[in-house]
Design a protein around this motif. Structure first.
Motif, PDB file in Angstrom:
ATOM      1  N   ARG A 223       0.820  -1.193   0.000  1.00  0.00           N
ATOM      2  CA  ARG A 223       0.000   0.000   0.000  1.00  0.00           C
ATOM      3  C   ARG A 223       0.864   1.257   0.000  1.00  0.00           C
ATOM      4  O   ARG A 223       0.549   2.245  -0.653  1.00  0.00           O
ATOM      5  CB  ARG A 223      -0.915  -0.009   1.242  1.00  0.00           C
ATOM      6  N   GLN A 224       1.977   1.188   0.725  1.00  0.00           N
ATOM      7  CA  GLN A 224       2.730   2.415   0.931  1.00  0.00           C
ATOM      8  C   GLN A 224       4.174   2.112   1.335  1.00  0.00           C
ATOM      9  O   GLN A 224       4.428   1.296   2.214  1.00  0.00           O
ATOM     10  CB  GLN A 224       2.018   3.217   2.025  1.00  0.00           C
ATOM     11  N   MET A 226       7.357   3.641   3.161  1.00  0.00           N
ATOM     12  CA  MET A 226       7.489   4.652   4.203  1.00  0.00           C
ATOM     13  C   MET A 226       8.911   5.183   4.268  1.00  0.00           C
ATOM     14  O   MET A 226       9.862   4.504   3.887  1.00  0.00           O
ATOM     15  CB  MET A 226       7.098   4.059   5.557  1.00  0.00           C
ATOM     16  N   ARG A 227       9.011   6.399   4.759  1.00  0.00           N
ATOM     17  CA  ARG A 227      10.340   6.993   4.894  1.00  0.00           C
ATOM     18  C   ARG A 227      11.191   6.199   5.869  1.00  0.00           C
ATOM     19  O   ARG A 227      12.391   6.052   5.684  1.00  0.00           O
ATOM     20  CB  ARG A 227      10.233   8.444   5.368  1.00  0.00           C
ATOM     21  N   GLN A 253      -8.515   8.425   3.762  1.00  0.00           N
ATOM     22  CA  GLN A 253      -7.787   9.556   4.356  1.00  0.00           C
ATOM     23  C   GLN A 253      -8.207  10.825   3.629  1.00  0.00           C
ATOM     24  O   GLN A 253      -7.995  10.974   2.438  1.00  0.00           O
ATOM     25  CB  GLN A 253      -6.275   9.352   4.256  1.00  0.00           C
ATOM     26  N   LYS A 257      -0.629  14.691   5.564  1.00  0.00           N
ATOM     27  CA  LYS A 257       0.491  13.983   4.961  1.00  0.00           C
ATOM     28  C   LYS A 257       0.364  12.482   5.160  1.00  0.00           C
ATOM     29  O   LYS A 257      -0.500  12.000   5.902  1.00  0.00           O
ATOM     30  CB  LYS A 257       1.803  14.500   5.552  1.00  0.00           C
ATOM     31  N   GLN A 258       1.241  11.766   4.517  1.00  0.00           N
ATOM     32  CA  GLN A 258       1.218  10.306   4.553  1.00  0.00           C
ATOM     33  C   GLN A 258       1.384   9.816   5.992  1.00  0.00           C
ATOM     34  O   GLN A 258       2.163  10.356   6.776  1.00  0.00           O
ATOM     35  CB  GLN A 258       2.348   9.772   3.680  1.00  0.00           C
ATOM     36  N   LEU A 259       0.629   8.776   6.329  1.00  0.00           N
ATOM     37  CA  LEU A 259       0.754   8.172   7.656  1.00  0.00           C
ATOM     38  C   LEU A 259       2.105   7.493   7.810  1.00  0.00           C
ATOM     39  O   LEU A 259       2.604   6.847   6.883  1.00  0.00           O
ATOM     40  CB  LEU A 259      -0.354   7.147   7.882  1.00  0.00           C
ATOM     41  N   SER A 260       2.693   7.606   8.985  1.00  0.00           N
ATOM     42  CA  SER A 260       3.959   6.943   9.264  1.00  0.00           C
ATOM     43  C   SER A 260       3.717   5.556   9.849  1.00  0.00           C
ATOM     44  O   SER A 260       2.578   5.181  10.170  1.00  0.00           O
ATOM     45  CB  SER A 260       4.767   7.775  10.271  1.00  0.00           C
ATOM     46  N   ARG A 364      -4.367  14.429  10.126  1.00  0.00           N
ATOM     47  CA  ARG A 364      -4.999  13.461   9.232  1.00  0.00           C
ATOM     48  C   ARG A 364      -6.372  13.093   9.762  1.00  0.00           C
ATOM     49  O   ARG A 364      -6.526  12.836  10.953  1.00  0.00           O
ATOM     50  CB  ARG A 364      -4.190  12.176   9.118  1.00  0.00           C
TER      51      ARG A 364
END
Length: 538
Positions: A223-224, A226-227, A253, A257-260, A364
């Motif tokens: 899905r994502q 992450m940093r 959402q 910003k993107q969820l961590s 968010r």
């Protein structure tokens, strides 16, 4: 027995002359096939894909003309044939393979575009047993695995998301695909079939009530990226399994910003906790920090539930996660945005609330369309060196547990309601856990201590700090109900709770010193209930 490799080096570039297209998901297939045909690539296809391409005016050959055999058994048998698999598996630079192809009239297939029957979607939608079985693809995985194994010569595509990448690669390579991309696509293909087989095997275990299958597999879709993970030096990614349980994985959402990694972990913990409280009974709010609750409350209104939850530990709630069991309204949103909050998650939100949240660009807002069922069975996973642990989700519900009064004094009706709430919250607090509740509001929470008495003391200290911050005459632990998610091994833990002001206790019981603890409760006029159910959360 292992088969020895002839160690024929893979060519850097392979020209695409013939493509086999057989897809369940028709998204983008006509456009992609059109781009292939424009390069003079011969198109082979099956069933519904053939009809879609032909209807678009493309020249396409039906696979049955290649196999010399029609589709039979309602399409169950159509590509399981040497003329297909030989075309996919042949090593082009192997003289023996070339001779076999020539002898049997097998033509090379250079590109395989295949995606699978929608088994995961059918399972998630609750399809009956025969329907779910019928959506187990056989020919698709076989062709994907064959093409992926022979990636030295064959390009394999299993996802419409990769069509553009391959189209661009064909343009850059003047009709040829580079070995590096063929390798990457093969890796994606095997990951896809592995996830598909995992979904099937796990469904069988579920359908047949097999708690501990001989092999347990996990599969998910990225899905994502992450940093980082829990810390900046750790890599991380978020995968979804297709489970339709309402929660962070299936939420919408609306902004921010993107969820961590930590956001997702904490948001899941918050929403699972607040789901313990039925929205038809009362509004409820849970505020989470580092996967532990700072405060939980029920009230007549959602706004008041939030205020009461916040009052338990407003300092720790800074930068936390707010979970609600009802639709977020404008009044409640206005309260929440007064304090820095990372995420709000709720079944829904009205337009006024969305507009208020929109003014906070880093906040968010997630809506899920419903609450997860705390009674629904499922599994939790945790890795260990060399393996992983699997356990059933904790579905213990106090209304389904026999509560045994073990003291001379029985709890009052008000105490019983608070004991039930404390029990439900303690399930979601890291062990050792002590939770004080008074009048539908947490008064103090002690989490994650090596000693239970330390958890009781910390919870009392938190309650005292909250009283000072709110200018209350005394901590809410005075006259509260307290839950311990495991037994008190000694009377000192109970006496610590009594010193904080608790008048009723709920715990599993089961210690060799239970009578000592019961005696201490009786000496202090405290009511105590044994549940016989431990709810550790490590």
């Amino acid at each position: 027995m292992a088969v020895a490799s002839k160690k024929i080096p893979a060519p850097d570039l392979v020209n695409i002359r013939t493509a086999l297209l057989s897809v369940s998901d028709k998204q983008g297939i006509v456009e992609f096939a059109t781009a292939l045909a424009a390069r003079g690539i011969k198109l082979l296809s099956t069933g519904g894909t053939h009809k879609a391409l032909a209807a678009a005016g493309l020249e396409v050959t039906d696979v049955s003309s290649v196999t010399g055999f029609p589709e039979i058994m309602d399409g169950r048998v159509k590509t399981l044939h040497p003329n297909v698999h030989g075309g996919l598996l042949a090593i082009r630079d192997d003289e023996d393979h070339q001779a076999a192809m020539s002898q049997h009239g097998i033509e090379s297939i250079d590109l395989a575009v295949i995606n699978l029957y929608p088994f995961e979607k059918v399972r998630a939608a609750g399809g009956d047993y025969p329907t779910t079985v019928e959506n187990i693809d056989i020919g698709g995985p076989a062709m994907i695995r064959a093409a992926a194994k022979n990636h030295a010569y064959v390009t394999v595509l299993t996802d419409p998301a990769d069509y553009d990448e391959v189209t661009q690669a064909l343009e850059a390579g003047n009709g040829a695909i580079h070995y590096t991309l063929r390798q990457q696509l093969a890796a994606r293909a095997y990951a896809r079939t592995a996830a598909y087989d995992a979904a099937i095997s796990n469904w069988f275990a579920e359908a047949l009530a097999i708690e501990t299958p001989r092999h347990r597999t996990l599969g998910g879709t990225l899905r994502q990226e992450m940093r980082y993970g829990e810390n900046p030096h750790q890599s991380a990614a978020f995968y979804v399994t297709g489970d339709k349980r309402p929660g962070v994985a299936n939420a919408v959402q609306h902004q921010g910003k993107q969820l961590s990694y930590n956001n997702i972990n904490d948001t899941d913990a918050a929403f699972e906790l607040v789901a313990e409280f039925s929205p038809s009974v009362s509004p409820a709010c849970a505020i989470i920090k580092h996967a532990n609750p700072c405060g939980v409350a029920r009230a007549e209104t959602l706004t008041e539930a939030y205020r009461r939850a916040l009052a338990c530990d407003s300092q720790s709630a800074f930068g936390g996660i707010v979970a609600l069991n009802q639709m977020l309204d404008g009044e409640t949103a206005s309260e929440i945005v007064k304090l820095f909050t990372e995420v709000i998650i709720a079944p829904d939100a009205d337009e006024e609330a969305k507009a208020i949240i929109a003014a906070k660009k880093n906040l968010r807002l997630l809506t899920t369309g419903g609450l997860p069922d705390p009674r629904a069975r499922g599994f939790n996973y945790r890795t260990v060196a060399g393996g992983f642990l699997v356990q059933g989700r904790d579905t213990a519900m106090i209304d389904e547990i026999e509560m045994k009064v073990v003291t001379e004094r029985a709890p009052t009706e008000t105490e019983i309601e608070d004991l039930k709430m404390a029990f439900a919250i303690a399930k979601h607090v890291k062990s050792n856990a002590i939770v004080y509740v008074k009048d539908g509001q947490t008064a103090g929470i002690g989490a994650g201590q090596m000693s239970r008495i330390d958890s009781a003391r910390i919870a009392a200290i938190k309650a005292e700090e909250a009283a000072r911050a709110a200018d209350w005459p005394e901590p809410k632990t005075k006259g509260s109900a307290v839950a311990s998610e495991a037994f008190f091994p000694f009377a000192d833990g109970l006496l610590s709770a009594v010193a904080a002001g608790a008048t009723a206790v709920i715990q599993p019981g089961g210690s060799i010193r239970d009578q000592e603890v019961i005696d201490a409760a009786n000496e202090n006029g405290v009511a105590m209930i044994f549940t016989g159910t431990r709810t550790f959360r490590h």
